[in-house]
Design a protein around this motif. Structure first.
Motif, short mmCIF file in Angstrom:
data_model
loop_
_atom_site.label_atom_id
_atom_site.label_comp_id
_atom_site.label_asym_id
_atom_site.label_seq_id
_atom_site.Cartn_x
_atom_site.Cartn_y
_atom_site.Cartn_z
N ASP A 381 0.84 -1.20 0.00
CA ASP A 381 0.00 0.00 0.00
C ASP A 381 0.88 1.26 0.00
N ASN A 382 1.93 1.25 0.86
CA ASN A 382 2.85 2.40 0.90
C ASN A 382 3.56 2.58 -0.44
N ALA A 383 4.00 1.45 -1.02
CA ALA A 383 4.71 1.53 -2.29
C ALA A 383 3.81 2.20 -3.35
N LEU A 384 2.53 1.83 -3.33
CA LEU A 384 1.60 2.43 -4.29
C LEU A 384 1.38 3.91 -3.98
N LYS A 385 1.28 4.21 -2.68
CA LYS A 385 0.97 5.59 -2.26
C LYS A 385 2.12 6.54 -2.54
N TYR A 386 3.36 6.07 -2.27
CA TYR A 386 4.49 7.00 -2.27
C TYR A 386 5.37 6.90 -3.52
N SER A 387 4.86 6.31 -4.61
CA SER A 387 5.67 6.30 -5.85
C SER A 387 4.81 6.88 -6.98
N HIS A 409 9.66 -3.35 -3.55
CA HIS A 409 10.47 -2.29 -4.16
C HIS A 409 9.59 -1.36 -5.00
N ASP A 410 9.83 -0.06 -4.87
CA ASP A 410 9.09 0.89 -5.72
C ASP A 410 10.07 1.89 -6.32
N ARG A 411 9.55 2.74 -7.19
CA ARG A 411 10.42 3.73 -7.86
C ARG A 411 10.12 5.13 -7.35
N ARG A 422 13.70 6.19 12.08
CA ARG A 422 12.59 7.01 12.61
C ARG A 422 11.27 6.69 11.92
N ILE A 423 11.38 6.27 10.67
CA ILE A 423 10.19 6.05 9.87
C ILE A 423 9.29 4.96 10.48
N PHE A 424 9.90 4.11 11.34
CA PHE A 424 9.11 3.04 11.99
C PHE A 424 8.49 3.50 13.30
N TYR A 428 5.07 8.73 13.05
CA TYR A 428 6.07 9.49 12.29
C TYR A 428 5.70 9.50 10.82
N ARG A 429 5.65 10.71 10.24
CA ARG A 429 5.35 10.81 8.82
C ARG A 429 6.36 11.75 8.19
N ARG A 430 6.78 11.45 7.01
CA ARG A 430 7.75 12.33 6.35
C ARG A 430 7.03 13.46 5.64
N GLY A 431 7.76 14.56 5.45
CA GLY A 431 7.23 15.69 4.69
C GLY A 431 6.11 16.39 5.41
N GLY A 439 -2.49 9.75 5.53
CA GLY A 439 -2.00 8.57 6.26
C GLY A 439 -1.99 8.85 7.76
N THR A 440 -1.63 7.83 8.54
CA THR A 440 -1.67 7.98 10.00
C THR A 440 -0.29 7.93 10.64
N GLY A 441 0.69 7.44 9.91
CA GLY A 441 2.03 7.28 10.51
C GLY A 441 2.11 6.04 11.39
N LEU A 442 1.11 5.15 11.27
CA LEU A 442 1.11 3.95 12.12
C LEU A 442 1.43 2.67 11.35
N GLY A 443 1.25 2.74 10.02
CA GLY A 443 1.36 1.52 9.20
C GLY A 443 2.67 0.78 9.39
N LEU A 444 3.80 1.49 9.26
CA LEU A 444 5.10 0.81 9.35
C LEU A 444 5.38 0.33 10.76
N TYR A 445 4.93 1.11 11.75
CA TYR A 445 5.11 0.70 13.16
C TYR A 445 4.42 -0.65 13.38
N GLY A 467 14.44 4.67 -5.41
CA GLY A 467 13.20 4.12 -4.87
C GLY A 467 13.45 3.50 -3.50
N SER A 468 12.37 2.95 -2.92
CA SER A 468 12.51 2.33 -1.59
C SER A 468 12.50 0.83 -1.72
N GLU A 469 13.20 0.17 -0.82
CA GLU A 469 13.12 -1.29 -0.76
C GLU A 469 12.90 -1.68 0.70
P1 ADP Z 1 1.49 6.53 6.67
O1 ADP Z 1 1.72 5.90 5.34
O2 ADP Z 1 0.12 6.35 7.19
O3 ADP Z 1 1.98 7.93 6.75
P2 ADP Z 1 3.49 4.67 7.56
O4 ADP Z 1 3.93 4.28 8.91
O5 ADP Z 1 3.04 3.58 6.65
O6 ADP Z 1 2.40 5.76 7.75
O7 ADP Z 1 4.70 5.42 6.86
C1 ADP Z 1 5.39 6.43 7.54
C2 ADP Z 1 6.04 7.39 6.55
O8 ADP Z 1 7.05 6.70 5.84
C3 ADP Z 1 5.12 7.91 5.50
O9 ADP Z 1 4.52 9.10 5.94
C4 ADP Z 1 6.03 8.13 4.33
O10 ADP Z 1 6.56 9.45 4.38
C5 ADP Z 1 7.15 7.18 4.52
N1 ADP Z 1 7.06 6.02 3.63
C6 ADP Z 1 6.48 4.83 3.87
N2 ADP Z 1 6.61 3.99 2.83
C7 ADP Z 1 7.27 4.68 1.89
C8 ADP Z 1 7.72 4.36 0.54
N3 ADP Z 1 7.48 3.18 -0.01
N4 ADP Z 1 8.39 5.33 -0.12
C9 ADP Z 1 8.63 6.52 0.42
N5 ADP Z 1 8.24 6.88 1.65
C10 ADP Z 1 7.57 5.97 2.39
#
Ligand code: ADP
Length: 483
Positions: A381-387, A409-411, A422-424, A428-431, A439-445, A467-469
């Motif tokens: 879901d993240n790969a789709l959202k953030y690429s 892996h995404d591009r 920190r991303i976990f 925590y959300r980037r940008g 998003g909620t910042g909870l998915g990766l945690y 891209g991210s892996e």
């Molecule tokens: P959410 O997606 O709800 O913000 P996540 O915990 O899934 O929360 O992700 C935290 C942050 O990590 C996201 O806000 C995003 O900035 C970054 N992130 C997650 N997955 C990716 C990805 N595949 N590529 C780039 N950034 C990502």
């Protein structure tokens, strides 16, 4: 035990009186020969040594020798000695008196020491009992200081706890200016002695955790060390209990949060389901809807999905925090699981290439199918959202050492090195800003906690800018490690 000078003078005078009395009795009252007089003096000297000490008995020995010579050895009434044999008798008498005094004094001291040691042991036992039975509603430091003063008869006790920087006092002497010294000793770990004051560091595992000042105590070194050890144990016990209480309170609060969130989630889910049903049916069953209304209903539909996800993730997070995740493990075929997960995304991927490549003959893993799917769904879901739209997503599963690693892996923009941990973090959300993907910042945690509960892990690889892996590693049971 040291005797005060005035008492010593009195005792010496009394010893001399005793020698004079023996002389008077043996010379005047019941005249006896020299041998009997010599024995009478020796008995008196032994009594003095046994009752008082070596100084008194030595002086009495010299006095007795002089009297013996003057009154009993011929020529009587003079300090001269006519027969050389009597010189021998006189010195034999003095030597016997001094040796007997010494032996008797040593015996007395040993008996006193043994009594002292027994008393100290009893006192230490009493203190250890008192420390074990401390009242939890009061400060342990002040109770310990009071007990030390009472049990060891010590007029001034001050106990410094380095962790809380508190000073506890016991006994009538308040030791008002002691704080600076206590802190200095606790920092340096060296004892400070300036009689009658004694300040010692309290050590635990070689590290100073406080200090203890005693004023007017007569404890032996061994007893003092045992006392310091007891105090160290008492302070440490309080800390362990406090930590356990805090951990218990934290666990209870997490459990409470989780139960509360469960209840709230339930209350939210019912109306959300109704809203979702209404918006979906409006979108599909009302062709006459004006484009403007359709757009508004579509927003309601999307936002309902978001709220639903938010509630689900909040509940999941609180379950994780309260340690409530229970795994229902089964033997899983990773390739089949991945195929099911990716199938779920096909309608959502909007035609984006979503390639799965599981290496043949992957060993089975022991995992909870539902939770593992949830973690993998989160990564895809993240790969789709953030690429960028249209860019491909790759999912690869392979055996690496003793674990199966699934790489998503995404591009997209990738994750800079400094943010890869920190991303976990929770929330925590980037940008920032308007263009941020919802998003909620909870998915990766949640995803990482799920993998860790399985004994695996989730981490990021790949070069930034490519891209991210995201890599999910799962341990392979021993019997399945051959490919
Ligand atoms: P959410 O997606 O709800 O913000 P996540 O915990 O899934 O929360 O992700 C935290 C942050 O990590 C996201 O806000 C995003 O900035 C970054 N992130 C997650 N997955 C990716 C990805 N595949 N590529 C780039 N950034 C990502």
């Amino acid at each position: 035990m040291r005797v005060r000078p005035a008492v010593l003078v009195l005792r010496i005078a009394a010893s001399l009186v005793l020698v004079a009395a023996i002389t008077f009795i043996c010379f005047r009252v019941i005249p006896v020969n020299a041998t009997t007089a010599g024995f009478a003096y020796l008995l008196g000297i032994l009594a003095i040594a046994a009752t008082w000490g070596l100084i008194e008995s030595s002086i009495a020995s010299v006095a007795a020798m002089l009297c013996f010579n003057f009154f009993f050895l011929p020529p009587v009434g003079m300090f001269t000695i006519a027969d050389p044999q009597n010189w021998v008798a006189l010195f034999a008498f003095l030597a016997t008196a001094l040796v007997a005094s010494h032996l008797s004094d040593r015996e007395k001291k040993q008996a006193e020491e043994a009594k002292g040691r027994q008393r100290e042991t009893e006192q230490l036992y009493a203190l250890s009992r008192a420390i074990l039975l401390t009242d939890p509603s009061q400060s342990v430091g002040s109770q310990a200081a009071r007990h030390i003063s009472e049990i060891f008869d010590c007029p001034g006790v001050a106990l410094y706890d380095a962790k809380t920087s508190e000073v506890f006092r016991g006994g009538p002497d308040d030791l008002l200016d002691i704080e600076g010294k206590l802190k200095q000793v606790a920092v340096q770990g060296n004892n400070f002695v300036e009689p009658p004051l004694f300040v010692a560091a309290i050590l635990l595992g070689g590290k100073p955790i406080g200090s203890l000042a005693l004023k007017g105590s007569s404890l032996s070194d061994g007893a003092l060390q045992a006392l310091l050890n007891l105090v160290a144990i008492a302070l440490e016990r309080v800390r362990t209990e406090e930590a356990a209480n805090r951990a218990d309170a934290a666990r209870q609060s997490e459990e409470f949060k989780s139960t509360l969130l469960d209840a709230i989630a339930h209350e939210f889910k019912t109306p959300l389901t109704s809203i979702k049903a209404a918006s979906t049916s409006l979108l599909s069953d009302s062709p006459a809807l004006s484009p403007q209304f359709r757009e508004l209903v579509a927003i309601i539909d999307e936002e309902t999905d978001r709220m639903n996800q938010l509630v689900t993730e909040a509940v999941r997070m609180s379950q994780i925090d309260a340690g409530k995740i229970r795994l229902e493990r089964e033997s899983l075929d990773v390739a089949a699981l991945l195929a099911r997960v990716v199938e779920h995304f096909e309608p959502l991927a909007a035609g984006r290439p979503l390639r799965v490549n599981a290496s043949p003959n992957l060993p089975r893993v022991s995992a909870d199918a539902e939770l593992l799917s949830l973690a993998l769904r989160q990564l895809i879901d993240n790969a789709l959202k953030y690429s960028p739209p249209g860019s491909p997503i790759g999912v690869v599963a392979d055996l690496e050492g003793d674990r199966v690693v699934i790489r998503v892996h995404d591009r997209g923009p990738g994750i800079p090195q400094r943010e890869r941990e920190r991303i976990f973090d929770k929330f925590y959300r980037r940008g920032s800003g308007k263009d941020r993907v919802p998003g909620t910042g909870l998915g990766l945690y949640i995803a990482r906690e799920i993998l860790r509960t399985h004994g695996g892990d989730l981490w990021i690889e790949g070069e930034p800018g490519e891209g991210s892996e995201f890599c999910a590693g799962l341990p392979v049971p021993k019997e399945g490690r051959t490919k």
